[in-house]
Design a protein around this motif. Sequence first.
Motif, PDB file in Angstrom:
ATOM      1  N   SER A 194       0.838  -1.198   0.000  1.00 40.05           N
ATOM      2  CA  SER A 194       0.000   0.000   0.000  1.00 40.05           C
ATOM      3  C   SER A 194       0.869   1.243   0.000  1.00 40.05           C
ATOM      4  CB  SER A 194      -0.852  -0.004   1.271  1.00 40.05           C
ATOM      5  OG  SER A 194      -1.420   1.261   1.495  1.00 40.05           O
ATOM      6  N   ALA A 195       0.342   2.313  -0.580  1.00 40.88           N
ATOM      7  CA  ALA A 195       1.038   3.602  -0.540  1.00 40.88           C
ATOM      8  C   ALA A 195       1.193   4.110   0.888  1.00 40.88           C
ATOM      9  CB  ALA A 195       0.262   4.621  -1.367  1.00 40.88           C
ATOM     10  N   THR A 196       0.486   3.499   1.803  1.00 44.11           N
ATOM     11  CA  THR A 196       0.601   3.906   3.201  1.00 44.11           C
ATOM     12  C   THR A 196       2.025   3.708   3.727  1.00 44.11           C
ATOM     13  OG1 THR A 196      -0.569   3.763   5.308  1.00 44.11           O
ATOM     14  CG2 THR A 196      -0.065   1.706   4.261  1.00 44.11           C
TER      15      THR A 196
ATOM     16  N   TYR B   1      -2.282  -0.878  10.826  1.00 44.02           N
ATOM     17  CA  TYR B   1      -2.540  -1.519   9.523  1.00 44.02           C
ATOM     18  C   TYR B   1      -1.367  -1.258   8.577  1.00 44.02           C
ATOM     19  CZ  TYR B   1      -3.817  -1.318   4.647  1.00 44.02           C
ATOM     20  OH  TYR B   1      -3.769  -1.430   3.277  1.00 44.02           O
TER      21      TYR B   1
ATOM     22  N   PHE C  55      -2.374   2.793  -4.619  1.00 48.98           N
ATOM     23  CA  PHE C  55      -2.868   4.083  -4.156  1.00 48.98           C
ATOM     24  C   PHE C  55      -4.340   3.882  -3.755  1.00 48.98           C
ATOM     25  CE2 PHE C  55       0.690   6.936  -4.006  1.00 48.98           C
ATOM     26  CZ  PHE C  55       1.669   6.025  -4.371  1.00 48.98           C
ATOM     27  N   ASN C  56      -5.290   4.625  -4.262  1.00 47.22           N
ATOM     28  CA  ASN C  56      -6.671   4.483  -3.747  1.00 47.22           C
ATOM     29  C   ASN C  56      -7.569   3.785  -4.768  1.00 47.22           C
ATOM     30  OD1 ASN C  56      -5.329   6.675  -2.199  1.00 47.22           O
ATOM     31  ND2 ASN C  56      -7.289   6.791  -1.157  1.00 47.22           N
TER      32      ASN C  56
ATOM     33  N   ASN D 107     -15.509   3.197   5.429  1.00 50.98           N
ATOM     34  CA  ASN D 107     -14.477   4.109   5.943  1.00 50.98           C
ATOM     35  C   ASN D 107     -13.933   4.986   4.833  1.00 50.98           C
ATOM     36  OD1 ASN D 107     -14.278   2.851   8.582  1.00 50.98           O
ATOM     37  ND2 ASN D 107     -13.377   1.110   7.497  1.00 50.98           N
ATOM     38  N   ASN D 108     -14.002   4.480   3.614  1.00 46.49           N
ATOM     39  CA  ASN D 108     -13.342   5.167   2.502  1.00 46.49           C
ATOM     40  C   ASN D 108     -14.320   6.040   1.725  1.00 46.49           C
ATOM     41  OD1 ASN D 108     -11.706   2.181   2.491  1.00 46.49           O
ATOM     42  ND2 ASN D 108     -10.544   4.066   2.710  1.00 46.49           N
ATOM     43  N   LEU D 109     -13.742   7.037   1.080  1.00 46.68           N
ATOM     44  CA  LEU D 109     -14.574   8.062   0.452  1.00 46.68           C
ATOM     45  C   LEU D 109     -15.489   7.513  -0.664  1.00 46.68           C
ATOM     46  CD1 LEU D 109     -15.292  11.063   0.223  1.00 46.68           C
ATOM     47  CD2 LEU D 109     -13.428  11.283  -1.451  1.00 46.68           C
TER      48      LEU D 109
ATOM     49  N   GLY E 250     -19.630  13.378   4.774  1.00 46.54           N
ATOM     50  CA  GLY E 250     -18.833  14.306   5.570  1.00 46.54           C
ATOM     51  C   GLY E 250     -17.510  14.531   4.854  1.00 46.54           C
TER      52      GLY E 250
ATOM     53  N   PHE F  10     -13.857  15.648   5.168  1.00 43.02           N
ATOM     54  CA  PHE F  10     -12.936  15.807   6.296  1.00 43.02           C
ATOM     55  C   PHE F  10     -11.914  16.917   6.042  1.00 43.02           C
ATOM     56  CE2 PHE F  10     -13.729  11.020   7.034  1.00 43.02           C
ATOM     57  CZ  PHE F  10     -14.863  11.290   7.792  1.00 43.02           C
TER      58      PHE F  10
ATOM     59  N   ARG G  56      -6.164  12.662  -3.574  1.00 49.53           N
ATOM     60  CA  ARG G  56      -5.670  11.288  -3.603  1.00 49.53           C
ATOM     61  C   ARG G  56      -5.539  10.820  -5.047  1.00 49.53           C
ATOM     62  NH1 ARG G  56      -4.963  12.599   0.719  1.00 49.53           N
ATOM     63  NH2 ARG G  56      -5.439  11.634   2.731  1.00 49.53           N
TER      64      ARG G  56
ATOM     65  N   ARG H  91      -9.784  14.727   9.489  1.00 48.93           N
ATOM     66  CA  ARG H  91      -9.693  13.425  10.153  1.00 48.93           C
ATOM     67  C   ARG H  91      -8.238  13.223  10.583  1.00 48.93           C
ATOM     68  NH1 ARG H  91     -11.337   8.213   6.560  1.00 48.93           N
ATOM     69  NH2 ARG H  91      -9.506   8.879   5.404  1.00 48.93           N
TER      70      ARG H  91
ATOM     71  N   ASP I 167      -4.743  12.122   8.417  1.00 50.11           N
ATOM     72  CA  ASP I 167      -4.847  12.303   6.962  1.00 50.11           C
ATOM     73  C   ASP I 167      -3.776  13.271   6.447  1.00 50.11           C
ATOM     74  OD1 ASP I 167      -6.904  10.586   6.459  1.00 50.11           O
ATOM     75  OD2 ASP I 167      -8.459  12.122   6.275  1.00 50.11           O
TER      76      ASP I 167
HETATM   77  N1  UFG Z   1     -12.657  11.473   3.144  1.00 47.45           N
HETATM   78  C1  UFG Z   1     -13.717  12.317   3.421  1.00 47.45           C
HETATM   79  N2  UFG Z   1     -14.876  11.769   3.922  1.00 47.45           N
HETATM   80  C2  UFG Z   1     -15.015  10.430   4.130  1.00 47.45           C
HETATM   81  C3  UFG Z   1     -13.918   9.574   3.853  1.00 47.45           C
HETATM   82  C4  UFG Z   1     -12.766  10.132   3.356  1.00 47.45           C
HETATM   83  O1  UFG Z   1     -13.637  13.536   3.233  1.00 47.45           O
HETATM   84  O2  UFG Z   1     -16.096  10.004   4.581  1.00 47.45           O
HETATM   85  C5  UFG Z   1     -11.426  12.057   2.550  1.00 47.45           C
HETATM   86  C6  UFG Z   1     -10.166  11.809   3.346  1.00 47.45           C
HETATM   87  O3  UFG Z   1      -9.959  12.833   4.288  1.00 47.45           O
HETATM   88  C7  UFG Z   1      -9.116  11.782   2.234  1.00 47.45           C
HETATM   89  C8  UFG Z   1      -9.858  11.185   1.039  1.00 47.45           C
HETATM   90  O4  UFG Z   1     -11.236  11.400   1.317  1.00 47.45           O
HETATM   91  O5  UFG Z   1      -8.728  13.096   1.895  1.00 47.45           O
HETATM   92  C9  UFG Z   1      -9.613   9.706   0.845  1.00 47.45           C
HETATM   93  O6  UFG Z   1      -9.884   9.013   2.055  1.00 47.45           O
HETATM   94  P1  UFG Z   1     -10.025   7.413   2.092  1.00 47.45           P
HETATM   95  O7  UFG Z   1     -10.390   7.033   3.472  1.00 47.45           O
HETATM   96  O8  UFG Z   1     -10.913   6.952   0.984  1.00 47.45           O
HETATM   97  O9  UFG Z   1      -8.565   6.896   1.723  1.00 47.45           O
HETATM   98  P2  UFG Z   1      -7.150   7.194   2.422  1.00 47.45           P
HETATM   99  O10 UFG Z   1      -6.307   7.887   1.399  1.00 47.45           O
HETATM  100  O11 UFG Z   1      -7.291   7.816   3.737  1.00 47.45           O
HETATM  101  O12 UFG Z   1      -6.616   5.712   2.715  1.00 47.45           O
HETATM  102  C10 UFG Z   1      -6.512   4.771   1.681  1.00 47.45           C
HETATM  103  C11 UFG Z   1      -6.802   3.384   2.234  1.00 47.45           C
HETATM  104  C12 UFG Z   1      -5.715   2.912   3.136  1.00 47.45           C
HETATM  105  C13 UFG Z   1      -4.384   3.078   2.507  1.00 47.45           C
HETATM  106  C14 UFG Z   1      -4.180   4.461   1.991  1.00 47.45           C
HETATM  107  C15 UFG Z   1      -2.910   4.473   1.196  1.00 47.45           C
HETATM  108  O13 UFG Z   1      -8.007   3.370   2.961  1.00 47.45           O
HETATM  109  O14 UFG Z   1      -5.905   1.532   3.370  1.00 47.45           O
HETATM  110  O15 UFG Z   1      -5.241   4.833   1.119  1.00 47.45           O
HETATM  111  O16 UFG Z   1      -2.564   5.709   0.764  1.00 47.45           O
HETATM  112  F1  UFG Z   1      -3.422   2.792   3.419  1.00 47.45           F
END
Ligand code: UFG
Length: 339
Positions: free
Chosen positions: A124-126, A149, A178-179, A198-200, A216, A218, A231, A292, A295
């Motif tokens: 993962s990019a994480t 994770y 990435f996403n 959990n994801n957007l 929402g 964030f 992203r 959040r 982030d």
């Molecule tokens: N976001 C919102 N509202 C939401 C959910 C997310 O505004 O309800 C925003 C976040 O703040 C972020 C973007 O949308 O700016 C993407 O958020 P995600 O939760 O979809 O994805 P992340 O980039 O936080 O995380 C994802 C995976 C992880 C992984 C990471 C790797 O969930 O497993 O990418 O870069 F590790």
Amino acid sequence: MRVLVTGGAGYIGSHTVLALLERGDDVIVVDNFANSSPVSLERVARIAGRAPQVHRLDVADAAALDAVFAAERPEAVIHFAGLKAVGESVAEPLRYYSENLGTTFALLAAMQRHGVRTLVFSSSATVYGDHQPVPYREDGGLLDASNPYGQTKVMIERILEDVAQADPQWRIALLRYFNPIGAHESGLIGEDPRGIPNNLAPYVAQVAVGRLAEVGVFGDDYPTADGTGERDYIHVVDLAAGHVAALEHLRTRDGIRAWNLGTGRGTSVLELIAAFEKASGRPIPRRILPRRGGDLAQTWADTARAESELGWRAQRDIVDMAADSWRWQSANPQGYDSE
Ligand code: UFG
């Protein structure tokens, strides 16, 4: 090729199983269905016109896994199985470390016993943590992650480095996603998260279909063009093709190497919501919330290594991703439970 896929019923797994079947591989899926539905594999078989072998078991069950390797004789493995929710990993770190590392140890031991030395690992990019400038490069330096994770991905990458060092017969691809968003264009398979997403992208899709009331956002005070987080969203069908390209590449490359799988472009939260509004033809209510925790403002991939070495690049843009996500979500409003 005979390919064993752990976690093959999951979101990325099912799209990859389909890509392998479509190019003529024999696919053996090992999945405990803890966070996935067997219906995904029935749908994959419908699209491909042929089915994978499916074994319902825990990868950590050494005896059962041994029996699968003995009976199925795979030549290569793609390892998707694992826990993947960032917030849950902060609340339950021991479960994350023990499951993600434990399944990987069991898998590597079985591979070793059965002489299978070709592995594609779901990273993962994480692993780039928050120390590196965008775009992220594979050789950018120290790997780190801000949650358990992500740490399991960093640790497994390191363990695999040592395994490859110790025995030059191993051929290992670390794919840093990435996403991933979108769905197969048939609308038959897609992302089906349990509970509130959990994801957007799945969240936005469920608002569009009327399962959730509003998105929402964030934070709108990031140093980005519209203030919301950016992203590198990548279509899951492109991601699946990246696994096939990596598997092909491992035919001719020894040792271990990491590749980013992304598009190299950032898209903001508001841009993604707009793309889903266009795809669905429905307004998507949103509310600006505080940032959040954990982030980052912006992340995207440097894709040069995957392009030059794997001969792979993402073909689909945000419009395709939103259209395909919407087709899946609107045809299956309750995911695989819609059947
Ligand atoms: N976001 C919102 N509202 C939401 C959910 C997310 O505004 O309800 C925003 C976040 O703040 C972020 C973007 O949308 O700016 C993407 O958020 P995600 O939760 O979809 O994805 P992340 O980039 O936080 O995380 C994802 C995976 C992880 C992984 C990471 C790797 O969930 O497993 O990418 O870069 F590790």
